[in-house]
Design an enzyme around this catalytic site. Structure first.
Site, PDB file in Angstrom:
ATOM      1  N   SER A  29       2.925  13.320  31.730  1.00 26.00           N
ATOM      2  CA  SER A  29       4.200  13.706  32.353  1.00 26.00           C
ATOM      3  C   SER A  29       5.053  12.490  32.637  1.00 26.00           C
ATOM      4  O   SER A  29       4.543  11.429  32.986  1.00 26.00           O
ATOM      5  CB  SER A  29       3.968  14.470  33.659  1.00 26.00           C
ATOM      6  OG  SER A  29       5.227  14.724  34.274  1.00 26.00           O
ATOM      7  N   LYS A  81      -2.380  19.525  33.982  1.00 21.57           N
ATOM      8  CA  LYS A  81      -0.976  19.341  33.558  1.00 21.57           C
ATOM      9  C   LYS A  81      -0.207  20.652  33.659  1.00 21.57           C
ATOM     10  O   LYS A  81       0.964  20.692  34.047  1.00 21.57           O
ATOM     11  CB  LYS A  81      -0.923  18.799  32.123  1.00 21.57           C
ATOM     12  CG  LYS A  81       0.495  18.727  31.523  1.00 21.57           C
ATOM     13  CD  LYS A  81       1.355  17.671  32.205  1.00 21.57           C
ATOM     14  CE  LYS A  81       2.846  17.735  32.002  1.00 21.57           C
ATOM     15  NZ  LYS A  81       3.420  17.906  30.713  1.00 21.57           N
ATOM     16  N   HIS A 117       0.608  21.124  37.219  1.00 18.61           N
ATOM     17  CA  HIS A 117       1.688  20.158  37.528  1.00 18.61           C
ATOM     18  C   HIS A 117       3.031  20.777  37.148  1.00 18.61           C
ATOM     19  O   HIS A 117       3.991  20.756  37.920  1.00 18.61           O
ATOM     20  CB  HIS A 117       1.440  18.854  36.748  1.00 18.61           C
ATOM     21  CG  HIS A 117       2.627  17.937  36.673  1.00 18.61           C
ATOM     22  ND1 HIS A 117       3.721  18.184  35.869  1.00 18.61           N
ATOM     23  CD2 HIS A 117       2.913  16.785  37.334  1.00 18.61           C
ATOM     24  CE1 HIS A 117       4.615  17.223  36.024  1.00 18.61           C
ATOM     25  NE2 HIS A 117       4.142  16.359  36.904  1.00 18.61           N
ATOM     26  N   ASN A 118       3.108  21.336  35.959  1.00 21.11           N
ATOM     27  CA  ASN A 118       4.375  21.911  35.503  1.00 21.11           C
ATOM     28  C   ASN A 118       4.754  23.149  36.313  1.00 21.11           C
ATOM     29  O   ASN A 118       5.932  23.411  36.544  1.00 21.11           O
ATOM     30  CB  ASN A 118       4.294  22.264  34.013  1.00 21.11           C
ATOM     31  CG  ASN A 118       4.377  21.024  33.136  1.00 21.11           C
ATOM     32  OD1 ASN A 118       4.155  19.915  33.605  1.00 21.11           O
ATOM     33  ND2 ASN A 118       4.666  21.206  31.866  1.00 21.11           N
ATOM     34  N   GLU A 159       6.295  21.899  39.311  1.00 20.24           N
ATOM     35  CA  GLU A 159       7.620  21.400  38.900  1.00 20.24           C
ATOM     36  C   GLU A 159       8.634  22.557  38.808  1.00 20.24           C
ATOM     37  O   GLU A 159       9.750  22.444  39.308  1.00 20.24           O
ATOM     38  CB  GLU A 159       7.453  20.698  37.543  1.00 20.24           C
ATOM     39  CG  GLU A 159       8.703  20.132  36.937  1.00 20.24           C
ATOM     40  CD  GLU A 159       8.435  19.607  35.512  1.00 20.24           C
ATOM     41  OE1 GLU A 159       7.409  18.921  35.282  1.00 20.24           O
ATOM     42  OE2 GLU A 159       9.249  19.905  34.622  1.00 20.24           O
ATOM     43  N   VAL A 171      10.162  12.374  20.608  1.00 20.68           N
ATOM     44  CA  VAL A 171      10.657  11.526  21.696  1.00 20.68           C
ATOM     45  C   VAL A 171       9.502  10.944  22.531  1.00 20.68           C
ATOM     46  O   VAL A 171       9.537   9.776  22.929  1.00 20.68           O
ATOM     47  CB  VAL A 171      11.690  12.310  22.545  1.00 20.68           C
ATOM     48  CG1 VAL A 171      11.068  13.520  23.202  1.00 20.68           C
ATOM     49  CG2 VAL A 171      12.304  11.441  23.594  1.00 20.68           C
TER      50      VAL A 171
HETATM   51  P1  NAP Z   1       8.125  17.849  19.831  1.00 17.71           P
HETATM   52  O1  NAP Z   1       9.556  18.111  19.515  1.00 17.71           O
HETATM   53  O2  NAP Z   1       7.416  18.803  20.679  1.00 17.71           O
HETATM   54  O3  NAP Z   1       7.288  17.645  18.485  1.00 17.71           O
HETATM   55  C1  NAP Z   1       7.799  16.840  17.467  1.00 17.71           C
HETATM   56  C2  NAP Z   1       6.693  16.211  16.654  1.00 17.71           C
HETATM   57  O4  NAP Z   1       5.709  17.180  16.251  1.00 17.71           O
HETATM   58  C3  NAP Z   1       7.275  15.605  15.379  1.00 17.71           C
HETATM   59  O5  NAP Z   1       6.662  14.365  15.169  1.00 17.71           O
HETATM   60  C4  NAP Z   1       6.884  16.642  14.326  1.00 17.71           C
HETATM   61  O6  NAP Z   1       6.822  16.114  13.030  1.00 17.71           O
HETATM   62  C5  NAP Z   1       5.514  17.036  14.826  1.00 17.71           C
HETATM   63  N1  NAP Z   1       5.026  18.292  14.264  1.00 17.71           N
HETATM   64  C6  NAP Z   1       5.503  19.533  14.496  1.00 17.71           C
HETATM   65  N2  NAP Z   1       4.786  20.438  13.790  1.00 17.71           N
HETATM   66  C7  NAP Z   1       3.838  19.743  13.121  1.00 17.71           C
HETATM   67  C8  NAP Z   1       2.793  20.105  12.224  1.00 17.71           C
HETATM   68  N3  NAP Z   1       2.576  21.388  11.902  1.00 17.71           N
HETATM   69  N4  NAP Z   1       2.024  19.140  11.721  1.00 17.71           N
HETATM   70  C9  NAP Z   1       2.243  17.837  12.055  1.00 17.71           C
HETATM   71  N5  NAP Z   1       3.208  17.423  12.890  1.00 17.71           N
HETATM   72  C10 NAP Z   1       3.999  18.372  13.410  1.00 17.71           C
HETATM   73  O7  NAP Z   1       8.050  16.344  20.427  1.00 17.71           O
HETATM   74  P2  NAP Z   1       7.963  15.799  21.898  1.00 17.71           P
HETATM   75  O8  NAP Z   1       9.068  16.315  22.759  1.00 17.71           O
HETATM   76  O9  NAP Z   1       7.791  14.341  21.731  1.00 17.71           O
HETATM   77  O10 NAP Z   1       6.627  16.458  22.481  1.00 17.71           O
HETATM   78  C11 NAP Z   1       5.339  16.215  21.951  1.00 17.71           C
HETATM   79  C12 NAP Z   1       4.337  16.982  22.807  1.00 17.71           C
HETATM   80  O11 NAP Z   1       4.414  16.464  24.157  1.00 17.71           O
HETATM   81  C13 NAP Z   1       4.613  18.477  22.939  1.00 17.71           C
HETATM   82  O12 NAP Z   1       3.399  19.160  23.068  1.00 17.71           O
HETATM   83  C14 NAP Z   1       5.390  18.582  24.227  1.00 17.71           C
HETATM   84  O13 NAP Z   1       5.270  19.864  24.832  1.00 17.71           O
HETATM   85  C15 NAP Z   1       4.717  17.519  25.068  1.00 17.71           C
HETATM   86  N6  NAP Z   1       5.537  16.926  26.134  1.00 17.71           N
HETATM   87  C16 NAP Z   1       6.869  16.721  25.965  1.00 17.71           C
HETATM   88  C17 NAP Z   1       7.615  16.147  26.995  1.00 17.71           C
HETATM   89  C18 NAP Z   1       9.089  15.874  26.832  1.00 17.71           C
HETATM   90  O14 NAP Z   1       9.715  15.504  27.839  1.00 17.71           O
HETATM   91  N7  NAP Z   1       9.655  16.022  25.638  1.00 17.71           N
HETATM   92  C19 NAP Z   1       6.965  15.774  28.187  1.00 17.71           C
HETATM   93  C20 NAP Z   1       5.593  15.975  28.307  1.00 17.71           C
HETATM   94  C21 NAP Z   1       4.882  16.550  27.271  1.00 17.71           C
HETATM   95  P3  NAP Z   1       8.103  16.175  12.054  1.00 17.71           P
HETATM   96  O15 NAP Z   1       8.976  15.004  12.408  1.00 17.71           O
HETATM   97  O16 NAP Z   1       7.539  16.076  10.697  1.00 17.71           O
HETATM   98  O17 NAP Z   1       8.789  17.487  12.291  1.00 17.71           O
END
Ligand code: NAP
Length: 473
Positions: free
Chosen positions: A129, A183, A186-187, A190, A13
């Site tokens: 964030s 970060k 920050h969390n 939060e 996402v």
């Molecule tokens: P996510 O659900 O944390 O991660 C999904 C992505 O990671 C997918 O593209 C997945 O690929 C890939 N992935 C997982 N394991 C992998 C591996 N071993 N090798 C290569 N790719 C791999 O997605 P997200 O929510 O967008 O978050 C991404 C990062 O941003 C995380 O660290 C999260 O904590 C951080 N974050 C999230 C938010 C939020 O609101 N969601 C806000 C700030 C920061 P596949 O499609 O192949 O499974």
């Protein structure tokens, strides 16, 4: 062949929205996702008709990028990051730069920065964030690494970030893992604010018997004040007004299971604070609130065994006036969350030599991120006017707030205790402020006990040196 300006790995996402943001800001992009079908789906939907192309594998991805390459990894934190670094490293060339935009543990980032810089690649650990909407429209970004690496991505991130009156919500945070450390804190802040707002909701429901719309009205009033105007107060009102899709008579919030998880950053904030000797009780209370919430079965059992005090009535003030006593409590606990987070950053900055500039950190949190609020302008001003400020609460403006509102906070915590309603963040804040403003605490007796049983020695208030007494003779 024209090569893309920017590469993104990970179409979760956050990744999807960040690449759309980069493209909208004029950076042609190439995307790679471990599962290729997701790339195809993205390119045929959200990414369609845009200057975004897909890559089938990492070699293809690398070949489609202009040099030096700027690659953002937006994937699950932890071993996945090391695995992608290992897979992509053979294709990287001198000067190429990897950015980890996920929620990585700051020590992992320290290690990766050192590892990649040794090979003449750049590496930035960047907290992001703002959730999905922020990622698309402009998040707050907290990049750490070498200054040279930051300069290589500055034009990209300053366009992608949220914009506020004094510039983009991104700055060079500092070396090593400092971006991810900021970060993390920050969390932690939060976590604190979310729990404070949940406690206020609970008090309005249980002590004042208010319904969801009435409670939402109070959050709406608070959101119009300088002290509480913020994204989290705004969405609290929205959540409370949402009706259950299966029963339009009831608020959806009342149907949601009362269990909250904690994903890492809240825990890391508290662990870091303990390691560094920083006092963050409001933030700790919010983490523990989530831990307690997850013990649903035990709580259901204990509810029938353990009795609380008999209810007494308590008047928190009128809804139209925004329940002034409760507002006092919420304002001070919110300020304490920020104060504790900023103090943790100050102490960590000294310990890890991050050289963090606290006014700039307040500035980049003013837009895009989850803890954005009007209060951050006051926080920025406080650290600008006194760079040596050890705790936000003794800045003149914040001290006035504490002095005017401490009675309200005390009355609310007392009423909650007398009615057996848990308010971990509000009560921790009261103890925090009372401890902080007490020149002489009872740890003299603790020191006496320690010397009595373990000859640990003690200092005196009237003489220099270390003393020991044979207490049991
Ligand atoms: P996510 O659900 O944390 O991660 C999904 C992505 O990671 C997918 O593209 C997945 O690929 C890939 N992935 C997982 N394991 C992998 C591996 N071993 N090798 C290569 N790719 C791999 O997605 P997200 O929510 O967008 O978050 C991404 C990062 O941003 C995380 O660290 C999260 O904590 C951080 N974050 C999230 C938010 C939020 O609101 N969601 C806000 C700030 C920061 P596949 O499609 O192949 O499974």
């Amino acid at each position: 062949m024209t090569r893309a300006h920017f590469g993104l790995i990970g179409l979760g996402v956050m990744g999807e929205n960040l690449v759309l943001n980069a493209e909208r800001n004029g950076f042609s992009s190439v995307v790679f996702n471990r599962t290729y079908s997701k790339t195809q789906e993205f390119l045929s939907t959200l990414g369609s008709g845009k200057k975004i192309e897909g890559a089938t594998d990492l070699e293809d991805f690398i070949n489609k990028l202009e040099r030096p390459r700027r690659i953002l990894m937006m994937i699950k934190a932890g071993p996945a990051i090391d695995s992608v670094i290992e897979q992509i490293s053979p294709y990287l060339e001198q000067g190429d730069l990897l950015i980890d935009g996920g929620n990585s543990e700051f020590r992992d980032t320290e290690r990766r920065v050192a590892q990649l810089e040794r090979k003449s690649f750049g590496y930035i650990g960047m907290g992001v964030s703002g959730g999905a909407k922020g990622a698309l429209e402009g998040p707050s970004m907290m990049p750490g690494g070498t200054k040279a690496s930051y300069e290589a991505i500055e034009s990209l991130v300053s366009k992608m970030a949220a914009q506020v009156e004094d510039g983009p919500c991104v700055t060079y945070v500092g070396p090593g893992g400092s971006g991810h450390f900021v970060k993390t804190v920050h969390n932690g802040i939060e976590y604190g604010i979310e729990q404070i707002l949940a406690e206020a909701y609970d008090l309005m429901k249980r002590l004042a018997g208010m319904n969801g719309n009435e409670i939402a009205d109070v959050f709406g009033i608070w959101n119009a004040t300088e002290e509480l105007s913020s994204y989290l107060v705004e969405i609290t009102e929205v959540c409370l007004r949402q009706k259950d899709p299966f029963d339009q008579e009831t608020g959806l919030v009342e149907k949601i299971m009362d269990k909250a998880g904690q994903k890492g950053t809240g825990l890391w904030t508290v662990v870091s604070a303990l390691e560094l000797g920083a006092s963050v009780p409001t933030i700790y209370a919010s983490l523990n609130g989530r831990v307690m919430s997850s013990m649903k079965d035990q709580r259901m059992l204990a509810e029938s065994i353990l009795k609380g005090p008999k209810s007494i009535s308590f008047d928190m003030g009128s809804i139209e006036q925004g329940m002034p006593l409760l507002m006092d409590a919420v304002v001070l606990a919110t300020m304490a969350s920020y104060a504790q987070g900023m103090e943790l950053l100050r102490i960590a900055s000294d310990e890890y030599q991050y050289n963090l500039h606290l006014p700039s950190i307040a500035q980049i949190w003013k837009g895009g991120c989850i803890i954005r609020s009007r209060l951050l302008k006051r926080i920025q001003d406080a650290f600008n006017s006194n760079p040596q400020l050890v705790n936000l609460l003794i800045d003149p403006w914040f001290a006035d707030q504490v002095n005017c509102r401490i009675l309200g906070l005390s009355k609310v915590v007392a009423a909650a205790a007398e009615n057996g309603v848990p308010v971990p963040c509000l009560s921790s804040t009261l103890d925090y402020i009372n401890s902080y403003r007490t020149g002489r605490l009872p740890q003299n007796l603790v020191q006496a006990m320690r010397d009595c049983f373990g000859s640990h020695t003690y200092e005196r208030i009237d003489k220099h040196g270390s003393f020991h007494t044979e207490w049991l003779d």
